[in-house]
Design a protein around this motif. Structure first.
Motif, PDB file in Angstrom:
ATOM      1  N   LEU A 129     -11.318  22.341  40.648  1.00 40.58           N
ATOM      2  CA  LEU A 129     -11.443  21.481  40.374  1.00 40.58           C
ATOM      3  C   LEU A 129     -10.785  21.499  38.271  1.00 40.58           C
ATOM      4  CD1 LEU A 129     -14.773  20.188  39.969  1.00 40.58           C
ATOM      5  CD2 LEU A 129     -12.850  18.670  40.493  1.00 40.58           C
ATOM      6  N   ALA A 130     -11.059  22.836  38.254  1.00 45.11           N
ATOM      7  CA  ALA A 130     -10.308  23.461  36.974  1.00 45.11           C
ATOM      8  C   ALA A 130      -8.850  23.490  37.386  1.00 45.11           C
ATOM      9  CB  ALA A 130     -10.608  24.902  36.111  1.00 45.11           C
ATOM     10  N   ARG A 131      -7.852  23.389  38.719  1.00 48.14           N
ATOM     11  CA  ARG A 131      -6.785  23.292  38.578  1.00 48.14           C
ATOM     12  C   ARG A 131      -5.983  21.980  38.815  1.00 48.14           C
ATOM     13  NH1 ARG A 131      -5.392  28.469  42.199  1.00 48.14           N
ATOM     14  NH2 ARG A 131      -2.829  27.609  40.705  1.00 48.14           N
ATOM     15  N   ARG A 132      -6.847  20.724  39.195  1.00 51.93           N
ATOM     16  CA  ARG A 132      -6.633  19.410  39.420  1.00 51.93           C
ATOM     17  C   ARG A 132      -5.360  19.093  38.838  1.00 51.93           C
ATOM     18  NH1 ARG A 132     -11.252  18.657  36.483  1.00 51.93           N
ATOM     19  NH2 ARG A 132     -11.047  16.876  35.660  1.00 51.93           N
ATOM     20  N   ARG A 133      -5.335  19.988  37.784  1.00 48.22           N
ATOM     21  CA  ARG A 133      -3.726  18.599  36.819  1.00 48.22           C
ATOM     22  C   ARG A 133      -2.532  19.272  37.216  1.00 48.22           C
ATOM     23  NH1 ARG A 133      -6.412  14.440  35.869  1.00 48.22           N
ATOM     24  NH2 ARG A 133      -7.826  14.688  34.925  1.00 48.22           N
ATOM     25  N   GLU A 134      -2.384  21.199  37.710  1.00 48.79           N
ATOM     26  CA  GLU A 134      -1.450  21.631  38.453  1.00 48.79           C
ATOM     27  C   GLU A 134      -1.176  20.169  39.364  1.00 48.79           C
ATOM     28  OE1 GLU A 134      -1.903  25.661  38.801  1.00 48.79           O
ATOM     29  OE2 GLU A 134      -3.343  25.954  38.166  1.00 48.79           O
ATOM     30  N   TRP A 135      -1.789  20.300  40.682  1.00 49.43           N
ATOM     31  CA  TRP A 135      -1.857  19.313  41.881  1.00 49.43           C
ATOM     32  C   TRP A 135      -1.770  17.795  41.780  1.00 49.43           C
ATOM     33  CZ3 TRP A 135      -6.471  22.795  42.988  1.00 49.43           C
ATOM     34  CH2 TRP A 135      -5.683  24.155  42.501  1.00 49.43           C
ATOM     35  N   PHE A 136      -2.000  17.761  41.049  1.00 49.25           N
ATOM     36  CA  PHE A 136      -2.762  16.005  40.858  1.00 49.25           C
ATOM     37  C   PHE A 136      -2.182  15.230  39.432  1.00 49.25           C
ATOM     38  CE2 PHE A 136      -5.820  17.921  43.596  1.00 49.25           C
ATOM     39  CZ  PHE A 136      -5.550  17.816  44.625  1.00 49.25           C
ATOM     40  N   GLU A 137      -1.123  13.856  39.812  1.00 50.67           N
ATOM     41  CA  GLU A 137      -1.197  13.964  38.788  1.00 50.67           C
ATOM     42  C   GLU A 137      -2.506  12.973  37.808  1.00 50.67           C
ATOM     43  OE1 GLU A 137       2.549  12.129  37.265  1.00 50.67           O
ATOM     44  OE2 GLU A 137       2.857  13.480  39.619  1.00 50.67           O
ATOM     45  N   ARG A 138      -2.245  12.200  36.402  1.00 50.94           N
ATOM     46  CA  ARG A 138      -2.958  11.935  35.983  1.00 50.94           C
ATOM     47  C   ARG A 138      -3.168  10.748  35.971  1.00 50.94           C
ATOM     48  NH1 ARG A 138      -5.528  14.713  31.023  1.00 50.94           N
ATOM     49  NH2 ARG A 138      -7.656  13.601  31.219  1.00 50.94           N
ATOM     50  N   VAL A 139      -4.353  10.196  36.654  1.00 51.45           N
ATOM     51  CA  VAL A 139      -3.715   8.724  36.594  1.00 51.45           C
ATOM     52  C   VAL A 139      -5.074   7.631  36.268  1.00 51.45           C
ATOM     53  CG1 VAL A 139      -4.498   6.811  39.019  1.00 51.45           C
ATOM     54  CG2 VAL A 139      -3.726   8.870  39.111  1.00 51.45           C
ATOM     55  N   ARG A 140      -4.696   6.519  35.500  1.00 41.37           N
ATOM     56  CA  ARG A 140      -5.902   5.998  34.211  1.00 41.37           C
ATOM     57  C   ARG A 140      -7.316   5.416  35.066  1.00 41.37           C
ATOM     58  NH1 ARG A 140      -4.605   5.635  29.243  1.00 41.37           N
ATOM     59  NH2 ARG A 140      -2.706   6.399  28.618  1.00 41.37           N
TER      60      ARG A 140
END
Length: 167
Positions: free
Chosen positions: A93-104
């Motif tokens: 979870l702490a690394r999710r922004r490395e792998w996944f796009e931020r979606v609104r």
């Protein structure tokens, strides 16, 4: 329907930043088997969606090749959150922004299912779309705004036949 006759289904989807076989996603892909094994052994875990490969990364969701899906069933929200926020899953979870796009828009939802029911991807997509359109309701809700099984509307357990779900 008594509380013991209900279990908590969850789905979350994520939009990949890179192809699954890319070097950028190597840590994520390498962690899938251990994280899934942790889930399988967690107190309150009931079931998770998986293909023959042992995970769900190749299961299509919303007809979009860049989306991956995780879906599981748990005894209750306490069991789910206990798993989510500890150990390897917490590290992921702490690394999710490395792998996944931020979606609104909402990318995860929860709902109560009769014990023994295994939700389909089509059912999960419908629940997620409902959450996006109506906000949290007993039909589709979030950990932040949840509905206990005893407070849920019995209609929330009615799954349209066209979703291919049987209870």
């Amino acid at each position: 329907m008594t509380d013991a006759a209900l279990e908590l289904a969850q789905v979350n989807i994520a939009r990949l930043k890179f192809p699954l076989d890319s070097p950028e996603l190597k840590d994520f892909v390498d962690a899938l088997d251990p994280v899934n094994a942790d889930a399988d052994a967690a107190a309150g875990f009931v079931w998770r969606l998986q293909s023959e490969g042992g995970d769900a990364t190749d299961v299509p969701v919303f007809g979009d090749d860049w989306l991956i899906v995780n879906m599981s069933v748990w005894r209750d929200a306490d069991a789910l959150t206990a798993y989510m926020y500890q150990g390897r899953h917490r590290e992921m979870l702490a690394r999710r922004r490395e792998w996944f796009e931020r979606v609104r828009e909402a990318m995860s939802t929860l709902w109560w299912v009769p014990a023994g029911h295994r939700p389909t991807v089509a059912e999960a997509e419908a629940r997620l779309l409902h959450l996006r359109a109506h906000g949290p309701t007993p039909y589709a809700f979030t950990l932040r705004t949840s509905f206990p099984p005893q407070g849920a509307d019995p209609v929330a357990f009615t799954v349209p036949e066209e979703l291919g779900c049987s209870v």
